[in-house]
Design an enzyme around this catalytic site. Structure first.
Site, PDB file in Angstrom:
ATOM      1  N   HIS A 164       0.872  -1.198   0.000  1.00 19.53           N
ATOM      2  CA  HIS A 164       0.000   0.000   0.000  1.00 19.53           C
ATOM      3  C   HIS A 164       0.897   1.233   0.000  1.00 19.53           C
ATOM      4  O   HIS A 164       1.479   1.584   1.025  1.00 19.53           O
ATOM      5  CB  HIS A 164      -0.894  -0.004   1.253  1.00 19.53           C
ATOM      6  CG  HIS A 164      -1.839   1.165   1.332  1.00 19.53           C
ATOM      7  ND1 HIS A 164      -3.164   1.018   1.690  1.00 19.53           N
ATOM      8  CD2 HIS A 164      -1.668   2.501   1.126  1.00 19.53           C
ATOM      9  CE1 HIS A 164      -3.766   2.202   1.691  1.00 19.53           C
ATOM     10  NE2 HIS A 164      -2.872   3.124   1.357  1.00 19.53           N
ATOM     11  N   LEU A 203       2.437   7.045  -4.664  1.00 24.56           N
ATOM     12  CA  LEU A 203       3.623   7.597  -5.330  1.00 24.56           C
ATOM     13  C   LEU A 203       3.355   8.975  -5.917  1.00 24.56           C
ATOM     14  O   LEU A 203       4.281   9.645  -6.351  1.00 24.56           O
ATOM     15  CB  LEU A 203       4.089   6.644  -6.439  1.00 24.56           C
ATOM     16  CG  LEU A 203       4.558   5.261  -5.978  1.00 24.56           C
ATOM     17  CD1 LEU A 203       5.016   4.434  -7.171  1.00 24.56           C
ATOM     18  CD2 LEU A 203       5.673   5.362  -4.949  1.00 24.56           C
ATOM     19  N   ARG A 204       2.067   9.389  -5.961  1.00 32.59           N
ATOM     20  CA  ARG A 204       1.679  10.653  -6.616  1.00 32.59           C
ATOM     21  C   ARG A 204       2.051  10.598  -8.097  1.00 32.59           C
ATOM     22  O   ARG A 204       2.125   9.522  -8.670  1.00 32.59           O
ATOM     23  CB  ARG A 204       2.272  11.867  -5.895  1.00 32.59           C
ATOM     24  CG  ARG A 204       2.068  11.879  -4.366  1.00 32.59           C
ATOM     25  CD  ARG A 204       0.622  11.686  -3.930  1.00 32.59           C
ATOM     26  NE  ARG A 204       0.473  11.934  -2.490  1.00 32.59           N
ATOM     27  CZ  ARG A 204      -0.511  11.471  -1.755  1.00 32.59           C
ATOM     28  NH1 ARG A 204      -1.459  10.692  -2.275  1.00 32.59           N
ATOM     29  NH2 ARG A 204      -0.588  11.761  -0.473  1.00 32.59           N
ATOM     30  N   HIS A 234      -4.553  -0.433   5.933  1.00 34.93           N
ATOM     31  CA  HIS A 234      -4.018   0.396   7.029  1.00 34.93           C
ATOM     32  C   HIS A 234      -4.893   0.353   8.284  1.00 34.93           C
ATOM     33  O   HIS A 234      -5.432   1.358   8.715  1.00 34.93           O
ATOM     34  CB  HIS A 234      -3.745   1.833   6.583  1.00 34.93           C
ATOM     35  CG  HIS A 234      -4.839   2.540   5.815  1.00 34.93           C
ATOM     36  ND1 HIS A 234      -6.168   2.450   6.126  1.00 34.93           N
ATOM     37  CD2 HIS A 234      -4.783   3.369   4.751  1.00 34.93           C
ATOM     38  CE1 HIS A 234      -6.873   3.186   5.287  1.00 34.93           C
ATOM     39  NE2 HIS A 234      -6.048   3.755   4.439  1.00 34.93           N
ATOM     40  N   HIS A 241       2.718  14.663   1.168  1.00 35.62           N
ATOM     41  CA  HIS A 241       2.094  15.952   0.822  1.00 35.62           C
ATOM     42  C   HIS A 241       3.184  17.001   0.999  1.00 35.62           C
ATOM     43  O   HIS A 241       4.015  16.887   1.901  1.00 35.62           O
ATOM     44  CB  HIS A 241       0.927  16.271   1.764  1.00 35.62           C
ATOM     45  CG  HIS A 241      -0.244  15.354   1.602  1.00 35.62           C
ATOM     46  ND1 HIS A 241      -1.252  15.577   0.687  1.00 35.62           N
ATOM     47  CD2 HIS A 241      -0.553  14.202   2.224  1.00 35.62           C
ATOM     48  CE1 HIS A 241      -2.139  14.600   0.764  1.00 35.62           C
ATOM     49  NE2 HIS A 241      -1.744  13.744   1.689  1.00 35.62           N
TER      50      HIS A 241
HETATM   51  N1  LIG Z   1      -3.426   7.873   4.564  1.00 30.43           N
HETATM   52  C1  LIG Z   1      -3.577   9.164   4.412  1.00 30.43           C
HETATM   53  O1  LIG Z   1      -3.657   9.875   5.416  1.00 30.43           O
HETATM   54  N2  LIG Z   1      -3.658   9.738   3.198  1.00 30.43           N
HETATM   55  C2  LIG Z   1      -3.653   9.070   1.916  1.00 30.43           C
HETATM   56  C3  LIG Z   1      -4.968   8.479   1.568  1.00 30.43           C
HETATM   57  C4  LIG Z   1      -5.319   7.221   2.325  1.00 30.43           C
HETATM   58  O2  LIG Z   1      -4.592   6.223   2.261  1.00 30.43           O
HETATM   59  O3  LIG Z   1      -6.347   7.171   2.983  1.00 30.43           O
HETATM   60  C5  LIG Z   1      -3.241  10.087   0.854  1.00 30.43           C
HETATM   61  O4  LIG Z   1      -3.406   9.801  -0.337  1.00 30.43           O
HETATM   62  O5  LIG Z   1      -2.721  11.158   1.209  1.00 30.43           O
HETATM   63 ZN   LIG Z   2      -3.214   5.104   1.582  1.00 30.99          ZN
HETATM   64 ZN   LIG Z   3      -6.719   5.103   2.947  1.00 26.72          ZN
END
Ligand SMILES: NC(=O)N[C@@H](CC(=O)O)C(=O)O
Ligand SMILES: [Zn+2]
Ligand SMILES: [Zn+2]
Length: 348
Positions: A14, A17-18, A175, A252
């Site tokens: 899981h 990678l954007r 997760h 991010h």
């Molecule tokens: N886990 C997170 O807090 N963010 C993930 C999205 C996700 O897996 O729910 C994301 O794409 O930023």
């Molecule tokens: Zn995620």
């Molecule tokens: Zn998620």
């Protein structure tokens, strides 16, 4: 206790990678350690079909460092309009390995997610038929449900039903963050598994909130109280093959995290296996890390384990204060702090 730990090369089941300018950085970080990774499809717009998955896969492959054999395992993003035929085409492609259910509004870039599971029952049925795992972000989104209870309520309102309706469908509860999810997965049949992140093993909500609010610990599902952290550590180190490694590394840019309304996601890919080793070592369970990181995931997905190896050494080093992220910067989890394990080299 040995200061050196050799494992069959792990995979990350899981990861985010954007896209675009971020890819060279995120792909290099994951490919440093992991043989394969399940690539989350929550781009804008999302990865909805085999053609979009193919295009994204090519961009990831092009971003690999020279000589890397890292293999991205692509995932479709389910929407209310996903058709059974799109599932069959994706399966036939050979490079799409799963489809992801984001309840609409549950997390980052989930606006196109599923508004009601009833709308995608035909698509899920096709997944069960062709043997494609369903990956679930398991949180309800109703405004009246407390953010700390959203995973538990999802189990009661949706997860149980999906698992009962499709007894042959492989389901990954992604997760997981609660003792409730650990119990549900443990008691479910063998076609139900779960990923666990390094940050949910190492931290609880006190780390995020005591002594000041720390946005780089904010992710979804949110860190829970320490009793849940203990249940996750118990599950990850139990040797139960239903539990496997999924970092949910979710970068991010710094400005989007350090803000009045900050984004959810922790960046761990730069040192993921090192962070897991730290969590397993705290439990005197380093002997269980290879099963969790390198064997249980491929077994669940019906893929062979990797055959080459990585070696970790117990040696303090300082995590970078920040990392490049396209033209921007990402602050990794543990920025500027000491990490206890270091990835050494491949030993063939
Ligand atoms: N886990 C997170 O807090 N963010 C993930 C999205 C996700 O897996 O729910 C994301 O794409 O930023
Ligand atoms: Zn995620
Ligand atoms: Zn998620």
């Amino acid at each position: 206790m040995s200061d050196r730990l050799t494992l069959l090369r792990p995979d990350d089941w899981h990861i985010h990678l954007r896209d675009g300018a971020a890819l060279p950085h995120t792909v290099a970080d994951v490919a440093r350690t992991f043989g394969r990774a399940i690539i989350m499809p929550n781009l804008v717009p999302p990865v909805r079909n085999a053609a979009e998955a193919d295009a994204y896969r090519q961009r990831i492959l092009a971003a690999r460092p020279a000589g890397s054999r890292f293999e991205p395992l692509m995932v479709l993003y389910l929407t209310d309009r996903t058709q059974p035929e799109e599932i069959r085409q994706a399966k036939a492609s050979g490079f799409v390995h799963a489809a992801k259910l984001y309840p609409a509004g549950a997390t980052t870039n989930s606006d196109s997610g599923v508004t009601s599971i009833d709308k995608i029952l035909p698509a899920i049925e096709a997944m069960a038929e062709v043997g494609m795992p369903l990956l679930i972000h398991g949180e309800v989104t109703r405004g009246d449900v407390d953010v700390f209870d959203r995973e538990k309520i999802f189990i009661d309102e949706h997860m149980r039903r999906v698992v009962e309706l499709f007894p042959t469908l492989k389901v990954v509860f992604e997760h997981i963050t609660t003792a409730d999810a650990v119990q549900f997965v443990t008691e479910a049949p063998a076609n139900v598994g779960a990923t666990i992140t390094a940050h949910h093993l190492l931290y609880n909500r006190n780390h995020m909130l005591v002594g000041g609010i720390r946005p780089h610990f904010y992710c979804l599902p949110i860190l829970k109280r320490n009793t849940h952290q203990v249940a996750l550590l118990d599950a990850a180190t139990s040797g139960n093959p239903k539990f496997f490694l999924g970092t949910d590394s979710a970068p991010h840019a710094q400005h989007a995290k350090e803000a009045a309304c900050g984004c959810a996601g922790c960046y761990t890919a730069y040192a993921a296996i090192e962070l897991y080793a730290e969590a397993f070592e705290q439990r005197n369970a380093l002997d269980k890390l290879e099963g969790f990181a390198s064997l249980n995931g491929p077994r669940f997905y019906g893929l062979p384990a990797n055959t080459d190896r990585i070696t970790l050494v117990r040696e303090d080093w300082t995590a970078p204060a920040s990392l490049p992220f396209g033209e921007l910067t990402v602050i990794p989890l543990r920025a500027g702090e000491t990490l206890r394990w270091r990835l050494l080299e491949e030993s063939k």
